[in-house]
Write a protein that holds these residues in place. Structure first.
Motif, PDB file in Angstrom:
ATOM      1  N   THR A 175       0.848  -1.190   0.000  1.00 47.64           N
ATOM      2  CA  THR A 175       0.000   0.000   0.000  1.00 47.64           C
ATOM      3  C   THR A 175       0.886   1.244   0.000  1.00 47.64           C
ATOM      4  OG1 THR A 175      -0.063   0.185   2.401  1.00 47.64           O
ATOM      5  CG2 THR A 175      -1.728  -1.240   1.364  1.00 47.64           C
ATOM      6  N   ARG A 176       0.253   2.396  -0.199  1.00 38.40           N
ATOM      7  CA  ARG A 176       0.996   3.659  -0.151  1.00 38.40           C
ATOM      8  C   ARG A 176       1.638   3.846   1.233  1.00 38.40           C
ATOM      9  NH1 ARG A 176       0.233   9.445   0.641  1.00 38.40           N
ATOM     10  NH2 ARG A 176       1.554  10.513  -0.862  1.00 38.40           N
ATOM     11  N   ARG A 177       0.899   3.504   2.281  1.00 38.41           N
ATOM     12  CA  ARG A 177       1.442   3.603   3.645  1.00 38.41           C
ATOM     13  C   ARG A 177       2.666   2.727   3.823  1.00 38.41           C
ATOM     14  NH1 ARG A 177      -3.161   4.376   8.218  1.00 38.41           N
ATOM     15  NH2 ARG A 177      -3.994   6.279   7.326  1.00 38.41           N
ATOM     16  N   ASP A 178       2.609   1.506   3.299  1.00 40.00           N
ATOM     17  CA  ASP A 178       3.762   0.599   3.377  1.00 40.00           C
ATOM     18  C   ASP A 178       4.960   1.203   2.657  1.00 40.00           C
ATOM     19  OD1 ASP A 178       2.295  -1.317   4.797  1.00 40.00           O
ATOM     20  OD2 ASP A 178       1.700  -2.385   2.966  1.00 40.00           O
ATOM     21  N   ASN A 179       4.726   1.778   1.476  1.00 36.60           N
ATOM     22  CA  ASN A 179       5.811   2.393   0.704  1.00 36.60           C
ATOM     23  C   ASN A 179       6.437   3.561   1.463  1.00 36.60           C
ATOM     24  OD1 ASN A 179       5.636   0.652  -1.492  1.00 36.60           O
ATOM     25  ND2 ASN A 179       4.121   1.922  -2.532  1.00 36.60           N
ATOM     26  N   MET A 207       5.564  10.486   9.455  1.00 38.74           N
ATOM     27  CA  MET A 207       5.507   9.214  10.173  1.00 38.74           C
ATOM     28  C   MET A 207       4.280   9.169  11.083  1.00 38.74           C
ATOM     29  SD  MET A 207       6.687   6.282  10.469  1.00 38.74           S
ATOM     30  CE  MET A 207       8.096   5.321  10.906  1.00 38.74           C
ATOM     31  N   TRP A 208       4.023  10.256  11.811  1.00 37.96           N
ATOM     32  CA  TRP A 208       2.847  10.298  12.690  1.00 37.96           C
ATOM     33  C   TRP A 208       1.568  10.099  11.873  1.00 37.96           C
ATOM     34  CZ3 TRP A 208       1.643  10.339  17.776  1.00 37.96           C
ATOM     35  CH2 TRP A 208       0.303  10.582  18.077  1.00 37.96           C
ATOM     36  N   THR A 209       1.423  10.867  10.801  1.00 38.75           N
ATOM     37  CA  THR A 209       0.224  10.794   9.966  1.00 38.75           C
ATOM     38  C   THR A 209       0.079   9.419   9.338  1.00 38.75           C
ATOM     39  OG1 THR A 209       0.436  13.151   9.494  1.00 38.75           O
ATOM     40  CG2 THR A 209      -0.997  11.897   8.048  1.00 38.75           C
ATOM     41  N   ASN A 210       1.176   8.853   8.899  1.00 40.10           N
ATOM     42  CA  ASN A 210       1.160   7.536   8.274  1.00 40.10           C
ATOM     43  C   ASN A 210       0.695   6.460   9.262  1.00 40.10           C
ATOM     44  OD1 ASN A 210       1.809   6.212   5.716  1.00 40.10           O
ATOM     45  ND2 ASN A 210       3.358   5.097   6.890  1.00 40.10           N
ATOM     46  N   GLU A 211       1.107   6.578  10.521  1.00 40.65           N
ATOM     47  CA  GLU A 211       0.789   5.554  11.519  1.00 40.65           C
ATOM     48  C   GLU A 211      -0.495   5.825  12.302  1.00 40.65           C
ATOM     49  OE1 GLU A 211       2.659   2.730  11.599  1.00 40.65           O
ATOM     50  OE2 GLU A 211       3.729   3.661   9.937  1.00 40.65           O
ATOM     51  N   HIS A 212      -0.823   7.116  12.544  1.00 40.88           N
ATOM     52  CA  HIS A 212      -1.954   7.453  13.413  1.00 40.88           C
ATOM     53  C   HIS A 212      -3.070   8.233  12.724  1.00 40.88           C
ATOM     54  CE1 HIS A 212       0.215   6.049  16.923  1.00 40.88           C
ATOM     55  NE2 HIS A 212       1.241   6.790  16.579  1.00 40.88           N
ATOM     56  N   GLY A 213      -2.798   8.812  11.577  1.00 40.03           N
ATOM     57  CA  GLY A 213      -3.816   9.581  10.871  1.00 40.03           C
ATOM     58  C   GLY A 213      -3.648  11.076  11.016  1.00 40.03           C
ATOM     59  N   TYR A 214      -4.682  11.775  10.643  1.00 35.83           N
ATOM     60  CA  TYR A 214      -4.755  13.229  10.569  1.00 35.83           C
ATOM     61  C   TYR A 214      -4.332  13.928  11.865  1.00 35.83           C
ATOM     62  CZ  TYR A 214      -7.194  17.734  10.119  1.00 35.83           C
ATOM     63  OH  TYR A 214      -7.516  19.053  10.089  1.00 35.83           O
ATOM     64  N   ILE A 215      -3.610  15.056  11.735  1.00 33.21           N
ATOM     65  CA  ILE A 215      -3.256  15.906  12.867  1.00 33.21           C
ATOM     66  C   ILE A 215      -4.252  17.067  12.878  1.00 33.21           C
ATOM     67  CG2 ILE A 215      -1.492  17.396  13.903  1.00 33.21           C
ATOM     68  CD1 ILE A 215       0.609  15.679  12.381  1.00 33.21           C
ATOM     69  N   PRO A 216      -5.116  17.167  13.901  1.00 32.61           N
ATOM     70  CA  PRO A 216      -6.103  18.248  13.955  1.00 32.61           C
ATOM     71  C   PRO A 216      -5.447  19.623  13.950  1.00 32.61           C
ATOM     72  CG  PRO A 216      -6.572  16.578  15.616  1.00 32.61           C
ATOM     73  CD  PRO A 216      -5.226  16.260  15.033  1.00 32.61           C
TER      74      PRO A 216
END
Length: 122
Positions: free
Chosen positions: A3-7, A57-66
């Motif tokens: 996936t894009r996240r894996d890449n 890295m944060w966004t890739n692993e945990h999602g959106y930053i408010p």
């Protein structure tokens, strides 16, 4: 199929050295330089743009930053990109500034007492 996240994870981790002592995932690639407010943070090219690696890295692993939040290096190592909460945490600007002030104050106190620095420079 990756996936894009894996890449993205694979691209980031190819430039990381894991510090067994601290648990920090230390970025070994380019940084934002040695001067200025944002100096010393990991940088990489992603999709043709230069981006902050710890934020990717944060966004890739945990999602959106408010919008009212930012990422704090709770381990106090700007080169660390470990998305674990012991290293990167989602906090308010006020909390981040308070932690930064407390860390500087503690480091100054250690230096005045002749003790060892709180964390090692990488």
């Amino acid at each position: 199929m990756m996936t894009r996240r894996d890449n993205i994870r694979e691209k980031i981790m190819s430039r990381v050295r894991i510090d067994e002592k601290t648990g920090c995932w230390v970025w070994t690639g380019p940084t934002s330089g040695k001067e200025g407010r944002g100096a010393g943070y990991p940088r990489m090219s992603l999709g043709g743009q230069t981006v902050a690696v710890h934020l990717v890295m944060w966004t890739n692993e945990h999602g959106y930053i408010p919008g009212k939040k930012e990422i704090d290096h709770s381990c106090r190592n700007r080169l660390c990109i470990n998305p674990d909460p012991n290293h990167l945490q989602l906090v308010t600007r006020k909390r981040n500034m308070l932690r930064q002030w407390q860390a500087r104050k503690a480091a100054a106190m250690m230096g005045h007492n002749g003790g060892q620095p709180i964390c090692e420079e990488v």
